[in-house]
Design a protein around this motif. Structure first.
Motif, PDB file in Angstrom:
ATOM      1  N   ASP A   1     106.836  64.684  95.240  1.00 41.99           N
ATOM      2  CA  ASP A   1     106.689  65.601  94.128  1.00 41.99           C
ATOM      3  C   ASP A   1     106.557  64.801  92.836  1.00 41.99           C
ATOM      4  N   ASN A   2     105.346  64.821  92.294  1.00 39.36           N
ATOM      5  CA  ASN A   2     105.146  64.174  90.989  1.00 39.36           C
ATOM      6  C   ASN A   2     105.545  62.711  90.953  1.00 39.36           C
ATOM      7  N   ILE A   3     105.254  61.983  92.031  1.00 36.66           N
ATOM      8  CA  ILE A   3     105.741  60.602  92.008  1.00 36.66           C
ATOM      9  C   ILE A   3     104.805  59.677  91.230  1.00 36.66           C
ATOM     10  N   GLU A   4     105.468  58.767  90.539  1.00 36.40           N
ATOM     11  CA  GLU A   4     104.756  57.766  89.751  1.00 36.40           C
ATOM     12  C   GLU A   4     105.204  56.388  90.219  1.00 36.40           C
TER      13      GLU A   4
ATOM     14  N   LYS B   1     100.050  58.336  89.788  1.00 38.19           N
ATOM     15  CA  LYS B   1     100.168  58.998  88.481  1.00 38.19           C
ATOM     16  C   LYS B   1     100.599  60.451  88.617  1.00 38.19           C
ATOM     17  N   GLY B   2     101.773  60.650  89.201  1.00 37.64           N
ATOM     18  CA  GLY B   2     102.259  62.014  89.335  1.00 37.64           C
ATOM     19  C   GLY B   2     101.581  62.704  90.504  1.00 37.64           C
ATOM     20  N   ILE B   3     101.753  62.100  91.698  1.00 38.49           N
ATOM     21  CA  ILE B   3     101.069  62.603  92.895  1.00 38.49           C
ATOM     22  C   ILE B   3     102.048  63.452  93.720  1.00 38.49           C
TER      23      ILE B   3
ATOM     24  N   GLY C   1      95.011  57.144  91.844  1.00 40.07           N
ATOM     25  CA  GLY C   1      96.429  57.477  91.780  1.00 40.07           C
ATOM     26  C   GLY C   1      96.786  58.943  91.773  1.00 40.07           C
ATOM     27  N   ILE C   2      95.805  59.801  92.008  1.00 33.22           N
ATOM     28  CA  ILE C   2      96.116  61.227  92.143  1.00 33.22           C
ATOM     29  C   ILE C   2      95.440  61.781  93.404  1.00 33.22           C
ATOM     30  N   VAL C   3      95.860  62.982  93.825  1.00 38.57           N
ATOM     31  CA  VAL C   3      95.150  63.672  94.901  1.00 38.57           C
ATOM     32  C   VAL C   3      93.973  64.392  94.252  1.00 38.57           C
TER      33      VAL C   3
END
Ligand code: ADP
Ligand code: MG
Length: 249
Positions: free
Chosen positions: A11-14, A24-26, A221-223
């Motif tokens: 959840d929202n991992i950086e 970046k908030g994945i 860095g994102i989905v």
């Protein structure tokens, strides 16, 4: 084990390496029994994400659970980490077999040292899984005597000896000669069919389409896009994914 809890949630991992922002908030989840393929260009953060799942990397922000337990907290103990590593197996591009140990010794080491199995019990387990990957006759061989495809099948068997609930694969066929890719994918396909929870970073779109339930396309860095494998691979929505897929062919 509560089957209604997802195997992994993030959840929202950086994740940063110094000033480089890699994740970046994945966010997302891996459900029990699900096979998820992660695709995306080199450097977009696929390996980093996978390594966060078993805490080979730490995260800078966000939440990550495995079997319902948050693994990136101060409270997470060394004992829990050891347990996590038995629950979550990992298969690497470069096999990471111990070169000075025979195939059998490669397979029995962790069951003896980590699970406390007797030599006899661990040898039985090893035999079972070598049989499964079609390499029972290679038990006394050393890694250097095996082809790349055989080495990777040994690495998969080694992972299975720990009786993991989840297996992470990081480009398991990328180091193989093209003619050896099939034998490894076949073993993975069999595991998938048996209901193993698998997260597979791969460039093998045919495998992703046939064996994965879901595909996650990562970009910087994102989905960037995700959905059922057939949909993501055969009907990409975004220009980025269309461009990525067209470059593979
Ligand atoms: P992928 O697996 O998608 O090719 P990675 O997750 O390996 O991408 O890497 C993402 C980015 O993070 C790359 O720019 C890579 O150079 C960088 N990176 C990965 N691991 C480290 C590390 N341990 N230290 C510094 N930078 C790293
Ligand atoms: Mg990688």
């Amino acid at each position: 084990m509560n089957n209604s809890i997802p195997a992994i949630t993030f959840d929202n991992i950086e994740k940063n390496f110094g000033s480089l922002k890699v994740l970046k908030g994945i966010s997302g989840e891996i459900n029990r029994g699900e096979v998820v393929a992660i695709i995306g260009s080199s450097g977009c953060g696929k390996s980093t994400l996978l390594r966060c799942f078993n805490r080979l990397e730490t995260i800078n922000a966000g939440h990550l659970t495995v079997n319902g337990i948050e693994i990136h907290t101060k409270k997470f103990s060394n004992r829990q980490l050891r347990q996590l590593r038995t629950q979550v197996g990992m298969v690497f591009q470069q096999f990471n077999l111990f070169p000075h140990l025979s195939v059998l010794e490669n397979l029995t080491l962790a069951p003896r040292k980590v699970l406390g199995k007797t030599p006899k019990e661990s040898a039985q387990l090893a035999g079972l899984y070598l049989e499964k990957v079609g390499l029972f006759d290679k038990a006394s061989a050393y890694p250097e005597q095996l082809s790349g495809g055989q080495k990777q099948r040994v690495a998969i068997a080694r992972s299975l000896c720990m009786n993991p609930q989840i297996i992470l694969f990081d480009e398991p066929t990328s180091a193989l000669d093209p003619e050896l890719v099939g034998e490894v994918l076949q073993v993975m396909q069999q595991l998938a069919a048996e209901g193993m929870t698998m997260v597979v970073v791969t460039h093998e779109m045919q495998f992703a389409r046939e064996a994965a339930h879901r595909v996650i396309f990562m970009d910087q860095g994102i989905v960037a896009e995700q959905g059922p494998a057939f949909q993501v691979i055969s009907h990409p929505q975004s220009t980025r994914l269309r461009t990525f897929l067209s470059r593979l062919n």
